[in-house]
Write a protein that holds these residues in place. Structure first.
Motif, PDB file in Angstrom:
ATOM      1  N   LYS A 296       2.621   0.669  12.189  1.00  0.00           N
ATOM      2  CA  LYS A 296       3.935   0.952  12.669  1.00  0.00           C
ATOM      3  C   LYS A 296       4.686  -0.184  11.905  1.00  0.00           C
ATOM      4  O   LYS A 296       5.978   0.145  11.625  1.00  0.00           O
ATOM      5  CB  LYS A 296       4.383   0.616  13.992  1.00  0.00           C
ATOM      6  CG  LYS A 296       3.483   1.682  14.812  1.00  0.00           C
ATOM      7  CD  LYS A 296       4.032   1.345  16.414  1.00  0.00           C
ATOM      8  CE  LYS A 296       2.985   0.326  17.084  1.00  0.00           C
ATOM      9  NZ  LYS A 296       1.569   0.533  17.016  1.00  0.00           N
TER      10      LYS A 296
ATOM     11  N   PHE B 207       0.881  -1.250  -0.013  1.00  0.00           N
ATOM     12  CA  PHE B 207       0.078   0.048   0.048  1.00  0.00           C
ATOM     13  C   PHE B 207       0.826   1.120  -0.065  1.00  0.00           C
ATOM     14  O   PHE B 207       2.020   1.191   0.216  1.00  0.00           O
ATOM     15  CB  PHE B 207      -0.847   0.103   0.997  1.00  0.00           C
ATOM     16  CG  PHE B 207      -0.233  -0.494   2.453  1.00  0.00           C
ATOM     17  CD1 PHE B 207       0.698   0.235   3.143  1.00  0.00           C
ATOM     18  CD2 PHE B 207      -0.662  -1.861   2.920  1.00  0.00           C
ATOM     19  CE1 PHE B 207       1.357  -0.384   4.189  1.00  0.00           C
ATOM     20  CE2 PHE B 207       0.030  -2.195   4.112  1.00  0.00           C
ATOM     21  CZ  PHE B 207       0.802  -1.534   4.687  1.00  0.00           C
TER      22      PHE B 207
ATOM     23  N   SER C  54      -2.064   1.838  13.692  1.00  0.00           N
ATOM     24  CA  SER C  54      -1.367   3.258  13.024  1.00  0.00           C
ATOM     25  C   SER C  54      -0.582   2.443  11.851  1.00  0.00           C
ATOM     26  O   SER C  54      -0.477   3.529  11.066  1.00  0.00           O
ATOM     27  CB  SER C  54      -0.841   4.068  13.819  1.00  0.00           C
ATOM     28  OG  SER C  54       0.314   3.545  14.681  1.00  0.00           O
TER      29      SER C  54
ATOM     30  N   GLN D  85       3.000   7.976   8.237  1.00  0.00           N
ATOM     31  CA  GLN D  85       3.913   7.077   8.126  1.00  0.00           C
ATOM     32  C   GLN D  85       5.169   7.551   7.347  1.00  0.00           C
ATOM     33  O   GLN D  85       6.322   7.262   7.785  1.00  0.00           O
ATOM     34  CB  GLN D  85       3.354   5.762   7.395  1.00  0.00           C
ATOM     35  CG  GLN D  85       2.343   4.936   8.171  1.00  0.00           C
ATOM     36  CD  GLN D  85       1.852   3.834   7.318  1.00  0.00           C
ATOM     37  OE1 GLN D  85       1.347   4.323   6.308  1.00  0.00           O
ATOM     38  NE2 GLN D  85       1.490   2.725   7.938  1.00  0.00           N
TER      39      GLN D  85
HETATM   40  P1  ADP Z   1       0.338  -1.341  14.499  1.00  0.00           P
HETATM   41  O1  ADP Z   1       0.852   0.015  14.601  1.00  0.00           O
HETATM   42  O2  ADP Z   1      -0.814  -1.615  15.427  1.00  0.00           O
HETATM   43  O3  ADP Z   1       1.487  -2.422  14.596  1.00  0.00           O
HETATM   44  P2  ADP Z   1       0.040  -2.469  11.862  1.00  0.00           P
HETATM   45  O4  ADP Z   1       1.395  -2.207  11.278  1.00  0.00           O
HETATM   46  O5  ADP Z   1      -0.163  -4.001  12.378  1.00  0.00           O
HETATM   47  O6  ADP Z   1      -0.410  -1.658  13.026  1.00  0.00           O
HETATM   48  O7  ADP Z   1      -0.986  -2.053  10.638  1.00  0.00           O
HETATM   49  C1  ADP Z   1      -2.350  -2.296  10.935  1.00  0.00           C
HETATM   50  C2  ADP Z   1      -3.072  -2.740   9.654  1.00  0.00           C
HETATM   51  O8  ADP Z   1      -2.972  -1.672   8.867  1.00  0.00           O
HETATM   52  C3  ADP Z   1      -2.450  -4.122   8.981  1.00  0.00           C
HETATM   53  O9  ADP Z   1      -3.370  -4.778   8.491  1.00  0.00           O
HETATM   54  C4  ADP Z   1      -1.527  -3.224   7.833  1.00  0.00           C
HETATM   55  O10 ADP Z   1      -1.523  -3.808   6.694  1.00  0.00           O
HETATM   56  C5  ADP Z   1      -2.477  -1.842   7.526  1.00  0.00           C
HETATM   57  N1  ADP Z   1      -2.046  -0.769   6.938  1.00  0.00           N
HETATM   58  C6  ADP Z   1      -0.642  -0.164   7.466  1.00  0.00           C
HETATM   59  N2  ADP Z   1      -0.433   0.922   6.750  1.00  0.00           N
HETATM   60  C7  ADP Z   1      -1.201   0.898   5.777  1.00  0.00           C
HETATM   61  C8  ADP Z   1      -1.393   1.938   4.835  1.00  0.00           C
HETATM   62  N3  ADP Z   1      -0.607   3.022   4.518  1.00  0.00           N
HETATM   63  N4  ADP Z   1      -2.432   1.745   4.302  1.00  0.00           N
HETATM   64  C9  ADP Z   1      -3.453   0.755   4.140  1.00  0.00           C
HETATM   65  N5  ADP Z   1      -3.225  -0.145   5.185  1.00  0.00           N
HETATM   66  C10 ADP Z   1      -2.249  -0.051   5.881  1.00  0.00           C
END
Ligand code: ADP
Ligand code: MG
Length: 698
Positions: A299, A264, A297, A270
């Motif tokens: 990460k 994505f 979010s 980010q």
């Molecule tokens: P955390 O910050 O809680 O570790 P994650 O990294 O697990 O969060 O991401 C949460 C979800 O959002 C995941 O399913 C990830 O694939 C999705 N995700 C992360 N960044 C994006 C983005 N820029 N666009 C769409 N989906 C995203």
């Protein structure tokens, strides 16, 4: 009788009544010298300025009585208990006090002896008010007051083996040591921050004339603690500037390749975090950065960006996750993103076959593995890297500060001053200023904003009677092809009752949902079983997952849209927020159901959660409700980080201390000047204390 001369560096064992066992109990609180003891700030004060006439006392009130022992006896009951009883008379009448002992039978109190009693009135009978186990102080005839009466009386933090009155008496006896005690804070600094001198502050801290004086004194002691804390953080940060790290390069073609790998577009939030991290990684000094972002979010993607750049620079990466479930999930995320690339991944968790493990370690040491993903097995002794460039620690609050440091210390083998870059991720969103102070030796990046297309999660707080409504909603979601979690609390991994709860829960849900697959995940399952259940849930073969809190952090199954938390009243606010973060990860929104089974009214934190979805707001509330002890590793160290200071209340003072520490070190980096000797000593003492406890596991 002359009072003995006491010095601030005398051992607490030199005080009357403090022999081996009590001395050890003090040591457990970090108290060894009289100065340590005197720095033990009271938790609160009791107003015991005025004794009450016994005739006025009523059942249930807490009161101070001063009088003479009219009669006293001690006897044994059939139950093997010993009771000491005393009738105490003041000018208005008599009161009865009883104390209970197991095994040992105390001497009766001498008749005519003057005593002070402090406690709550259990009953009022013919002989007057009755006290059960009141605090007792034996008074010399001429005394107008003492540590426990005739004043505001301090109540100190306690520990097993030390009663409040023992600690108070010890402090009282130690008080003469404040005379001639060197003040570690230079007078100029005290003046600038409008703080009293140490000796005055210590006397007022324990035995204040009024509560305002006590607060001024507490502030002074808090300042000392915070100043020392900040000095250590500043020093650690300065020391890092002298270390070298392998620079990581991000030429445009690498950046393009990384972007192509991510499934994505990065959000602006980010991207901003990525920019900060990349700028650090390009430096020849080790990065030490905290990546903060609310649950969900994104990460992981930010970390993957850093990881890919590091690998492209020919360096190795270690990823440490708090649980095996999470380590595996990260590995899978990486595997799918890196399919068809040349990046070689390895998984290192506890309990792998010795041979497989040896082989993996050999490949890691030879540089044949680029990325090692694992649990804290990654930091075990025998893991050596060929050229470690970056360490990523996920969900940092599950690890102790020291474990993080151990991993960083693994650095490259080329020279021992070379360290890997370090990126720590945490989903415990805490206010930025506070983050700076808790992890003050780290730089902080925050992922702001949300991922587009997310629909917010609804939160219901329900009573058990509303079970039907919940069931209908769950059924509807599953019928639409979504998945759900049901979470049961687990106090400890060995908590059999809670486990039974979860097992019974699974049966119930399975019966209610005959067309769906219901799985069970808990901490007592074997490693492989856990993995199998989790994989089935990921793959959508399990529709509803009944679990104990093992899914608390990090688990990412975007198709799950409902989360039911049983006994929500037993969870902490942040923990619930983490749990809720398991859903609403896709585009379909979600529902979080908090089943409140409390007997005495819904706890405030459930309402907070229902009203708020912003992790930062929730964290602020949580801090107000709990304090920040946990953040400083109280849980790992079993000892509060500060005695006098209390955050977030003392945040302004902490910022003052931070400035002061910066100023001191700028002028005297080694704290070598004679007027800084006291501070240098306190800093060394605190550094030792932190290291002492470094073996604790989370
Ligand atoms: P955390 O910050 O809680 O570790 P994650 O990294 O697990 O969060 O991401 C949460 C979800 O959002 C995941 O399913 C990830 O694939 C999705 N995700 C992360 N960044 C994006 C983005 N820029 N666009 C769409 N989906 C995203
Ligand atoms: Mg995560």
């Amino acid at each position: 009788m002359n009072a003995p001369v006491r010095r601030h560096d005398d051992d607490v064992g030199s005080l009357p009544g403090i022999r081996a066992a009590r001395r050890e109990a003090f040591a457990r609180m970090g108290v060894e010298t009289l100065e340590d003891l005197l720095r033990l700030a009271p938790r609160r004060y009791e107003d015991r300025r005025h004794p009450r006439p016994v005739v006025e006392l009523e059942k249930g009130e807490t009161a101070l009585v001063v009088g003479r022992v009219r009669s006293s006896k001690s006897f044994r009951t059939r139950a093997g208990l010993s009771i000491l009883e005393a009738v105490v008379a003041d000018a208005s009448g008599t009161a009865v006090a009883r104390w209970f002992y197991r095994g040992f039978r105390p001497q009766p109190l001498p008749v005519e002896r003057r005593v002070a009693l402090y406690g709550s009135v259990e009953a009022v009978r013919r002989q007057g008010p009755e006290f059960k186990s009141p605090e007792l102080e034996r008074l010399p005839d001429e005394e107008e007051d003492g540590p426990g009466w005739g004043r505001y009386v301090p109540v100190h933090p306690r520990t097993t083996g030390l009663s409040a009155s023992v600690v108070r008496r010890a402090v009282w006896e130690a008080l003469p040591a404040t005379r001639g005690m060197p003040d570690p804070v230079p007078p100029g600094l005290l003046h600038a921050h409008d703080l009293p001198a140490l000796g005055d502050a210590l006397r007022a801290l324990h035995f204040p004339d009024d509560l305002a004086e006590a607060e001024t004194a507490r502030r002074r002691l808090a300042f000392d603690e915070l100043l020392v804390h900040e000095l250590l953080l500043h020093r650690r940060r300065n020391a890092r500037g002298e270390l070298a790290a392998p620079p990581v390069r991000f030429p445009d073609r690498v950046r393009e390749r990384i972007r192509a790998r991510l499934p994505f577009e990065l959000t602006p939030g980010q991207q901003h975090a990525v920019d900060e991290i990349v700028a650090d990684l390009e430096q020849p000094q080790p990065m030490y950065r905290l990546l903060q972002g609310d649950v969900g979010s994104g990460k992981t993607a930010v970390a993957v960006y850093a990881l890919l750049g590091t690998v492209a620079s020919g360096l190795q990466v270690a990823v440490m996750a708090p649980t095996e479930v999470l380590a595996r999930q990260h590995l899978e995320t990486l595997e799918s993103m890196l399919a068809g690339s040349r990046v070689r991944l390895g998984r290192l968790v506890g309990g792998r076959k010795a041979k497989a493990r040896r082989e993996l370690l050999a490949r890691v040491a030879d540089g044949e593995v680029d990325v090692v993903v694992g649990t804290h097995a990654v930091i075990s002794e025998d893991v050596r890297f060929r050229d470690l460039g970056l360490v990523i620690v996920d969900e940092q609050h599950k690890f102790g500060v020291e474990q993080r440091r151990e991993l960083v210390a693994k650095g490259g083998t080329k020279a021992d001053w070379r360290r890997p870059h370090c990126l720590v991720m945490t989903a415990t969103p805490i206010p930025r200023t506070l983050a700076l102070t808790v992890w003050g030796d780290m730089d902080v990046s925050v992922i702001e904003g949300t991922i587009p297309g997310r629909t917010p999660v609804d939160t219901w707080v329900v009573r058990p009677a509303e079970g039907r409504r919940v069931m209908e909603r769950v059924r509807a979601e599953l019928a639409a092809g979504r998945q759900a979690y049901v979470i049961y609390p687990l106090v400890a991994e060995s908590d059999k009752l809670a486990l039974k709860d979860a097992e019974a829960g699974r049966e119930r849900w399975a019966r209610a949902l005959p067309d769906h697959e219901v799985g069970l995940l808990h901490g007592r399952l074997k490693r492989d079983e856990k993995t199998a259940v989790m994989q089935a849930f990921h793959a959508g073969d399990v529709d509803l997952l009944v679990a104990t809190v093992v899914v608390e952090v990090g688990v990412d199954v975007p198709n799950a849209t409902v989360l039911v938390v049983e006994h929500a009243e037993r969870f902490g606010l942040s923990q619930l927020h983490q749990l809720r973060g398991r859903i609403g990860r896709g585009t379909q929104g979600g529902l979080c159901v908090l089943v409140d089974r409390s007997k005495d009214g819904t706890p405030a934190r459930l309402e907070v959660l229902a009203a708020d979805t912003d992790g930062f707001a929730i964290a602020e509330e949580d801090l107000k409700l709990r304090g920040v002890g946990d953040l400083f590793g109280k849980r790992q160290h079993g000892r509060p980080a500060f005695h006098a200071a209390s955050l977030p209340r003392d945040l302004p003072l902490l910022l003052e201390a931070r400035d002061a520490a910066g100023g001191l070190l700028a002028a005297d980096p080694g704290l070598a000047a004679p007027e800084h000797a006291g501070l240098a000593r306190l800093a060394a003492q605190r550094a030792r204390l932190l290291e002492d406890k470094s073996t604790a596991r989370p």
